[in-house]
Design a protein around this motif. Structure first.
Motif, PDB file in Angstrom:
ATOM      1  N   THR A   1       0.844  -1.187   0.000  1.00  0.00           N
ATOM      2  CA  THR A   1       0.000   0.000   0.000  1.00  0.00           C
ATOM      3  C   THR A   1       0.879   1.236   0.000  1.00  0.00           C
ATOM      4  N   LEU A   2       0.237   2.362  -0.045  1.00  0.00           N
ATOM      5  CA  LEU A   2       0.962   3.624   0.051  1.00  0.00           C
ATOM      6  C   LEU A   2       1.686   3.709   1.392  1.00  0.00           C
ATOM      7  N   PHE A   3       1.070   3.196   2.439  1.00  0.00           N
ATOM      8  CA  PHE A   3       1.687   3.264   3.755  1.00  0.00           C
ATOM      9  C   PHE A   3       2.911   2.367   3.858  1.00  0.00           C
ATOM     10  N   THR A   4       2.914   1.256   3.135  1.00  0.00           N
ATOM     11  CA  THR A   4       4.112   0.411   3.087  1.00  0.00           C
ATOM     12  C   THR A   4       5.284   1.225   2.557  1.00  0.00           C
ATOM     13  N   PHE A   5       5.032   1.941   1.490  1.00  0.00           N
ATOM     14  CA  PHE A   5       6.065   2.785   0.894  1.00  0.00           C
ATOM     15  C   PHE A   5       6.478   3.912   1.846  1.00  0.00           C
TER      16      PHE A   5
ATOM     17  N   TYR B   1       6.291   3.993   5.190  1.00  0.00           N
ATOM     18  CA  TYR B   1       7.080   3.432   6.286  1.00  0.00           C
ATOM     19  C   TYR B   1       8.513   3.181   5.832  1.00  0.00           C
ATOM     20  N   LEU B   2       8.659   2.635   4.627  1.00  0.00           N
ATOM     21  CA  LEU B   2       9.985   2.342   4.088  1.00  0.00           C
ATOM     22  C   LEU B   2      10.794   3.617   3.878  1.00  0.00           C
ATOM     23  N   VAL B   3      10.186   4.641   3.311  1.00  0.00           N
ATOM     24  CA  VAL B   3      10.882   5.907   3.070  1.00  0.00           C
ATOM     25  C   VAL B   3      11.317   6.550   4.385  1.00  0.00           C
ATOM     26  N   ALA B   4      10.448   6.541   5.386  1.00  0.00           N
ATOM     27  CA  ALA B   4      10.805   7.122   6.686  1.00  0.00           C
ATOM     28  C   ALA B   4      11.963   6.357   7.314  1.00  0.00           C
ATOM     29  N   GLY B   5      11.955   5.034   7.208  1.00  0.00           N
ATOM     30  CA  GLY B   5      13.058   4.229   7.738  1.00  0.00           C
ATOM     31  C   GLY B   5      14.365   4.503   7.021  1.00  0.00           C
ATOM     32  N   VAL B   6      14.313   4.639   5.700  1.00  0.00           N
ATOM     33  CA  VAL B   6      15.522   4.943   4.923  1.00  0.00           C
ATOM     34  C   VAL B   6      16.066   6.319   5.301  1.00  0.00           C
ATOM     35  N   CYS B   7      15.186   7.285   5.485  1.00  0.00           N
ATOM     36  CA  CYS B   7      15.642   8.635   5.867  1.00  0.00           C
ATOM     37  C   CYS B   7      16.326   8.623   7.232  1.00  0.00           C
ATOM     38  N   LEU B   8      15.735   7.933   8.197  1.00  0.00           N
ATOM     39  CA  LEU B   8      16.359   7.862   9.520  1.00  0.00           C
ATOM     40  C   LEU B   8      17.692   7.127   9.462  1.00  0.00           C
ATOM     41  N   SER B   9      17.752   6.067   8.661  1.00  0.00           N
ATOM     42  CA  SER B   9      19.025   5.341   8.510  1.00  0.00           C
ATOM     43  C   SER B   9      20.078   6.215   7.852  1.00  0.00           C
ATOM     44  N   ALA B  10      19.684   6.975   6.845  1.00  0.00           N
ATOM     45  CA  ALA B  10      20.633   7.856   6.154  1.00  0.00           C
ATOM     46  C   ALA B  10      21.157   8.935   7.094  1.00  0.00           C
ATOM     47  N   ILE B  11      20.297   9.458   7.944  1.00  0.00           N
ATOM     48  CA  ILE B  11      20.746  10.468   8.907  1.00  0.00           C
ATOM     49  C   ILE B  11      21.718   9.844   9.893  1.00  0.00           C
ATOM     50  N   ALA B  12      21.393   8.655  10.385  1.00  0.00           N
ATOM     51  CA  ALA B  12      22.240   7.996  11.393  1.00  0.00           C
ATOM     52  C   ALA B  12      23.585   7.582  10.820  1.00  0.00           C
ATOM     53  N   LEU B  13      23.587   7.089   9.609  1.00  0.00           N
ATOM     54  CA  LEU B  13      24.831   6.579   9.033  1.00  0.00           C
ATOM     55  C   LEU B  13      25.589   7.618   8.216  1.00  0.00           C
ATOM     56  N   GLY B  14      24.929   8.705   7.856  1.00  0.00           N
ATOM     57  CA  GLY B  14      25.562   9.709   7.005  1.00  0.00           C
ATOM     58  C   GLY B  14      26.409  10.725   7.740  1.00  0.00           C
ATOM     59  N   HIS B  15      26.144  10.917   9.009  1.00  0.00           N
ATOM     60  CA  HIS B  15      26.905  11.902   9.788  1.00  0.00           C
ATOM     61  C   HIS B  15      27.896  11.174  10.679  1.00  0.00           C
ATOM     62  N   ARG B  16      29.130  11.587  10.645  1.00  0.00           N
ATOM     63  CA  ARG B  16      30.165  10.925  11.440  1.00  0.00           C
ATOM     64  C   ARG B  16      30.246  11.477  12.863  1.00  0.00           C
ATOM     65  N   ASP B  17      29.747  12.679  13.070  1.00  0.00           N
ATOM     66  CA  ASP B  17      29.901  13.317  14.376  1.00  0.00           C
ATOM     67  C   ASP B  17      28.683  13.148  15.286  1.00  0.00           C
ATOM     68  N   ILE B  18      27.893  12.116  15.067  1.00  0.00           N
ATOM     69  CA  ILE B  18      26.715  11.867  15.894  1.00  0.00           C
ATOM     70  C   ILE B  18      27.143  11.110  17.142  1.00  0.00           C
ATOM     71  N   ALA B  19      26.604  11.527  18.287  1.00  0.00           N
ATOM     72  CA  ALA B  19      26.849  10.795  19.530  1.00  0.00           C
ATOM     73  C   ALA B  19      26.259   9.388  19.412  1.00  0.00           C
ATOM     74  N   GLN B  20      26.868   8.438  20.088  1.00  0.00           N
ATOM     75  CA  GLN B  20      26.459   7.030  19.965  1.00  0.00           C
ATOM     76  C   GLN B  20      25.011   6.811  20.385  1.00  0.00           C
ATOM     77  N   ASN B  21      24.562   7.489  21.451  1.00  0.00           N
ATOM     78  CA  ASN B  21      23.175   7.286  21.887  1.00  0.00           C
ATOM     79  C   ASN B  21      22.176   7.843  20.873  1.00  0.00           C
ATOM     80  N   HIS B  22      22.509   8.949  20.205  1.00  0.00           N
ATOM     81  CA  HIS B  22      21.622   9.486  19.169  1.00  0.00           C
ATOM     82  C   HIS B  22      21.575   8.548  17.963  1.00  0.00           C
ATOM     83  N   LYS B  23      22.730   7.996  17.612  1.00  0.00           N
ATOM     84  CA  LYS B  23      22.777   7.053  16.492  1.00  0.00           C
ATOM     85  C   LYS B  23      21.955   5.805  16.821  1.00  0.00           C
ATOM     86  N   THR B  24      22.052   5.342  18.058  1.00  0.00           N
ATOM     87  CA  THR B  24      21.285   4.165  18.470  1.00  0.00           C
ATOM     88  C   THR B  24      19.787   4.435  18.395  1.00  0.00           C
ATOM     89  N   ILE B  25      19.365   5.592  18.877  1.00  0.00           N
ATOM     90  CA  ILE B  25      17.949   5.955  18.837  1.00  0.00           C
ATOM     91  C   ILE B  25      17.453   6.004  17.397  1.00  0.00           C
TER      92      ILE B  25
END
Length: 131
Positions: free
Chosen positions: A5-9, A11-35
């Protein structure tokens, strides 16, 4: 049979965006990256679950049970979903804007997409059933 469904897409886009933010920045604190990664993982899990028939059938069964309840009980479900959406937006957006989209505020608001998308999906399924 899998049902996308549209919501499947979304959910996937939101997950990819959060993953890109977490993995794209090197200066993120470990607890923020974990969250961020935990919330992205929850979004991925919901993406997979939303493709199975029991996901939508659960919403439909819930709506059918509410059909036999009094009007205040049926309206409580709708009001609580709208309240979740409104409060989440009311809390997350000012926090993000006031901290100039800092990683800490993004990590605090990273649960918002899951709450908002889940509530909107329930409201949409409910409105489709009523028609």
């Amino acid at each position: 049979m899998k049902h996308f469904t549209l919501f499947t897409f979304l959910y996937l886009v939101a997950g990819v965006c959060l993953s890109a933010i977490a993995l794209g920045h090197r200066d993120i604190a470990q607890n923020h990256k974990t969250i961020l990664l935990v919330n992205a993982g929850l979004l991925y899990l919901v993406t997979v679950l939303s493709t199975f028939p029991f996901w939508r059938q659960g919403f439909i069964r819930k709506q059918e049970r509410l059909r036999d309840k009094p009007a205040w009980d049926r309206n409580f479900f709708k009001i609580s979903s709208l309240l979740i959406i409104g409060l989440t937006l009311f809390i997350a957006i000012p926090d993000l804007v006031s901290h100039n989209w800092a990683i800490a505020s993004i990590a605090r608001a990273s649960a918002a997409p899951l709450l908002i998308l889940g509530s909107v999906e329930q409201l949409l399924v409910r409105s489709q059933i009523r028609q």
